[in-house]
Design a protein around this motif. Structure first.
Motif, PDB file in Angstrom:
ATOM      1  N   SER A   1       0.655  -1.108   0.357  1.00  0.00           N
ATOM      2  CA  SER A   1       0.221  -0.171   0.022  1.00  0.00           C
ATOM      3  C   SER A   1       1.096   1.369  -0.104  1.00  0.00           C
ATOM      4  O   SER A   1       0.507   2.266  -0.347  1.00  0.00           O
ATOM      5  CB  SER A   1      -1.199  -0.160   1.617  1.00  0.00           C
ATOM      6  OG  SER A   1      -0.376  -0.082   2.174  1.00  0.00           O
ATOM      7  N   ARG A   2       1.856   1.364   0.845  1.00  0.00           N
ATOM      8  CA  ARG A   2       3.537   2.323   1.118  1.00  0.00           C
ATOM      9  C   ARG A   2       3.354   2.291  -0.624  1.00  0.00           C
ATOM     10  O   ARG A   2       3.526   3.593  -1.365  1.00  0.00           O
ATOM     11  CB  ARG A   2       3.904   2.227   1.823  1.00  0.00           C
ATOM     12  CG  ARG A   2       3.213   2.265   2.916  1.00  0.00           C
ATOM     13  CD  ARG A   2       4.673   2.280   4.137  1.00  0.00           C
ATOM     14  NE  ARG A   2       5.644   3.400   3.720  1.00  0.00           N
ATOM     15  CZ  ARG A   2       6.526   3.449   4.723  1.00  0.00           C
ATOM     16  NH1 ARG A   2       6.989   2.645   5.170  1.00  0.00           N
ATOM     17  NH2 ARG A   2       7.255   5.181   4.382  1.00  0.00           N
TER      18      ARG A   2
ATOM     19  N   ASP B   1      -5.081  11.471  -9.232  1.00  0.00           N
ATOM     20  CA  ASP B   1      -4.946   9.737  -8.890  1.00  0.00           C
ATOM     21  C   ASP B   1      -5.954  10.201  -7.582  1.00  0.00           C
ATOM     22  O   ASP B   1      -6.941   9.645  -7.590  1.00  0.00           O
ATOM     23  CB  ASP B   1      -3.922   9.249  -8.860  1.00  0.00           C
ATOM     24  CG  ASP B   1      -3.518   9.096  -9.987  1.00  0.00           C
ATOM     25  OD1 ASP B   1      -3.859   8.664 -11.389  1.00  0.00           O
ATOM     26  OD2 ASP B   1      -2.003   8.783 -10.359  1.00  0.00           O
ATOM     27  N   TRP B   2      -5.814  11.120  -6.937  1.00  0.00           N
ATOM     28  CA  TRP B   2      -6.272  10.752  -5.427  1.00  0.00           C
ATOM     29  C   TRP B   2      -7.077  11.275  -5.704  1.00  0.00           C
ATOM     30  O   TRP B   2      -8.049  11.161  -4.709  1.00  0.00           O
ATOM     31  CB  TRP B   2      -5.572  11.955  -4.351  1.00  0.00           C
ATOM     32  CG  TRP B   2      -4.444  10.380  -4.219  1.00  0.00           C
ATOM     33  CD1 TRP B   2      -3.308  11.360  -4.146  1.00  0.00           C
ATOM     34  CD2 TRP B   2      -4.749   9.422  -3.307  1.00  0.00           C
ATOM     35  NE1 TRP B   2      -2.574  10.574  -3.630  1.00  0.00           N
ATOM     36  CE2 TRP B   2      -3.156   9.546  -2.653  1.00  0.00           C
ATOM     37  CE3 TRP B   2      -5.337   9.224  -2.529  1.00  0.00           C
ATOM     38  CZ2 TRP B   2      -2.156   8.087  -2.355  1.00  0.00           C
ATOM     39  CZ3 TRP B   2      -4.654   7.656  -1.938  1.00  0.00           C
ATOM     40  CH2 TRP B   2      -4.290   7.511  -1.094  1.00  0.00           C
TER      41      TRP B   2
ATOM     42  N   HIS C   1     -14.598  -3.894  -1.996  1.00  0.00           N
ATOM     43  CA  HIS C   1     -13.537  -5.054  -2.076  1.00  0.00           C
ATOM     44  C   HIS C   1     -12.243  -4.748  -3.146  1.00  0.00           C
ATOM     45  O   HIS C   1     -11.367  -4.986  -2.834  1.00  0.00           O
ATOM     46  CB  HIS C   1     -14.466  -6.545  -1.599  1.00  0.00           C
ATOM     47  CG  HIS C   1     -13.158  -7.384  -1.745  1.00  0.00           C
ATOM     48  ND1 HIS C   1     -13.137  -8.264  -3.425  1.00  0.00           N
ATOM     49  CD2 HIS C   1     -11.696  -8.214  -0.964  1.00  0.00           C
ATOM     50  CE1 HIS C   1     -11.971  -9.387  -3.267  1.00  0.00           C
ATOM     51  NE2 HIS C   1     -11.343  -8.995  -1.600  1.00  0.00           N
ATOM     52  N   GLY C   2     -13.075  -4.970  -4.100  1.00  0.00           N
ATOM     53  CA  GLY C   2     -12.315  -4.781  -5.561  1.00  0.00           C
ATOM     54  C   GLY C   2     -11.338  -3.706  -4.916  1.00  0.00           C
ATOM     55  O   GLY C   2     -10.443  -3.088  -5.783  1.00  0.00           O
TER      56      GLY C   2
ATOM     57  N   ARG D   1      -7.472  -2.581  -5.667  1.00  0.00           N
ATOM     58  CA  ARG D   1      -6.939  -2.113  -6.929  1.00  0.00           C
ATOM     59  C   ARG D   1      -6.072  -0.778  -6.334  1.00  0.00           C
ATOM     60  O   ARG D   1      -5.087  -0.828  -7.201  1.00  0.00           O
ATOM     61  CB  ARG D   1      -8.013  -1.574  -8.586  1.00  0.00           C
ATOM     62  CG  ARG D   1      -8.129  -1.133  -9.250  1.00  0.00           C
ATOM     63  CD  ARG D   1      -8.868  -1.470 -10.633  1.00  0.00           C
ATOM     64  NE  ARG D   1     -10.443  -0.854  -9.390  1.00  0.00           N
ATOM     65  CZ  ARG D   1     -10.220   0.875  -9.649  1.00  0.00           C
ATOM     66  NH1 ARG D   1      -9.922   1.638  -9.542  1.00  0.00           N
ATOM     67  NH2 ARG D   1     -11.697   0.692  -8.832  1.00  0.00           N
ATOM     68  N   THR D   2      -6.908  -0.264  -5.784  1.00  0.00           N
ATOM     69  CA  THR D   2      -5.772   1.032  -5.340  1.00  0.00           C
ATOM     70  C   THR D   2      -5.116   1.326  -4.612  1.00  0.00           C
ATOM     71  O   THR D   2      -4.441   1.964  -4.378  1.00  0.00           O
ATOM     72  CB  THR D   2      -7.393   2.431  -5.367  1.00  0.00           C
ATOM     73  OG1 THR D   2      -7.908   1.965  -4.165  1.00  0.00           O
ATOM     74  CG2 THR D   2      -7.763   1.807  -6.691  1.00  0.00           C
ATOM     75  N   GLY D   3      -5.043   0.039  -3.157  1.00  0.00           N
ATOM     76  CA  GLY D   3      -3.904  -0.031  -3.194  1.00  0.00           C
ATOM     77  C   GLY D   3      -3.124  -1.350  -1.543  1.00  0.00           C
ATOM     78  O   GLY D   3      -2.247  -1.034  -2.293  1.00  0.00           O
TER      79      GLY D   3
END
Length: 261
Positions: free
Chosen positions: A157-158, A168-169, A206-207, A211-213
């Motif tokens: 995640s980091r 993106d954020w 959940h997905g 996908r992002t983390g």
């Protein structure tokens, strides 16, 4: 009782050169001289030196220190300017209180910067406000690191977070907000948390995390759902969207995890 310049330098932790300089500029002139003309400092001189060093510690230049010490305002009858000990103590207390507050704010800012760095969120404060609004992504950094700091998911995640841009954020935040709004809509309609449509949105949640983390298995997702209720900070975030949403999220996530198993 009087003291030599060497003794005073030792008491105060300053150099003899410093005391000579203070004498030369009139900031602290010793009250007495020996028969040989050597400087001799009285107890009153030591009191003044203590005030000089206090104001210097706060960053005041010497000319301002002299003005503060010799300010006639507030000097009681029968005393010369600068001879009001109570007045100086009040001023010192006020200055110290102000400095403590500034230092506290600085310490808080540094702590938050450290947390953001740990989370790998490389946004400026202005960008964070633009992206997240009132929600602070750093707020849960310490708890997250305590729970998962040694896991591969945390490291992943980091790495992912460090690569994301402001745009993106913003996109991720809008996507997550959309998921939350739709789940809150089901809650408002009275749809049970274990209904297929609620579980489908839990799966979408959940997905999104995977996908992002980081790769979030259903068991980990279920534990996240439990934390949304148990941790008052997470609970408050969901309750602000709609009362009861924290529990509803947990239950939908739990039902979806069971379905996946």
């Amino acid at each position: 009782m009087d003291y030599s310049v060497g003794q005073v330098a030792g008491f105060a932790g300053v150099t003899v050169r410093t005391l000579h300089h203070y004498d030369e500029i009139g900031l602290l002139s010793p009250g007495q001289r020996s028969a040989a003309g050597h400087r001799r400092y009285t107890d009153a001189d030591l009191d003044r030196l203590q005030r000089v060093l206090f104001y210097r510690e706060l960053g005041f230049p010497l000319e301002e220190v002299a003005a503060l010490l010799d300010d006639p305002a507030g000097a009681p009858p029968g005393r010369r300017p600068g001879e009001d000990p109570a007045g100086h103590l009040r001023r010192q207390h006020k200055l110290l209180t102000g400095r403590i507050e500034r230092l506290r704010k600085m310490a808080t800012a540094v702590e938050r910067a450290m947390e953001a760095q740990k989370m790998g969120i490389n946004l400026t404060p202005e960008e964070k406000f633009e992206v997240f609004g009132d929600f602070d992504p750093d707020e849960h950094a310490e708890e997250a690191e305590r729970r998962w700091g040694g896991t591969e998911a945390w490291a992943e995640s980091r790495r992912e977070a460090a690569s994301y841009t402001k745009e993106d954020w913003k996109a991720f935040t809008e996507e997550m907000n959309g998921i939350h709004r739709r789940i809150a809509g089901l809650l408002a309609e009275g749809v049970p948390a274990d209904a297929p449509e609620a579980m489908d949105l839990a799966e979408e949640h959940h997905g999104f995390i995977s996908r992002t983390g980081y790769e979030c298995g259903h068991d980990m997702h279920r534990r996240l759902g439990e934390m949304y209720v148990a941790d008052e900070r997470f609970a408050a975030t969901y309750e602000a969207i709609r009362p009861g949403l924290a529990v509803y999220m947990r239950d939908a996530i739990t039902a979806n995890a069971a379905r996946a198993a």
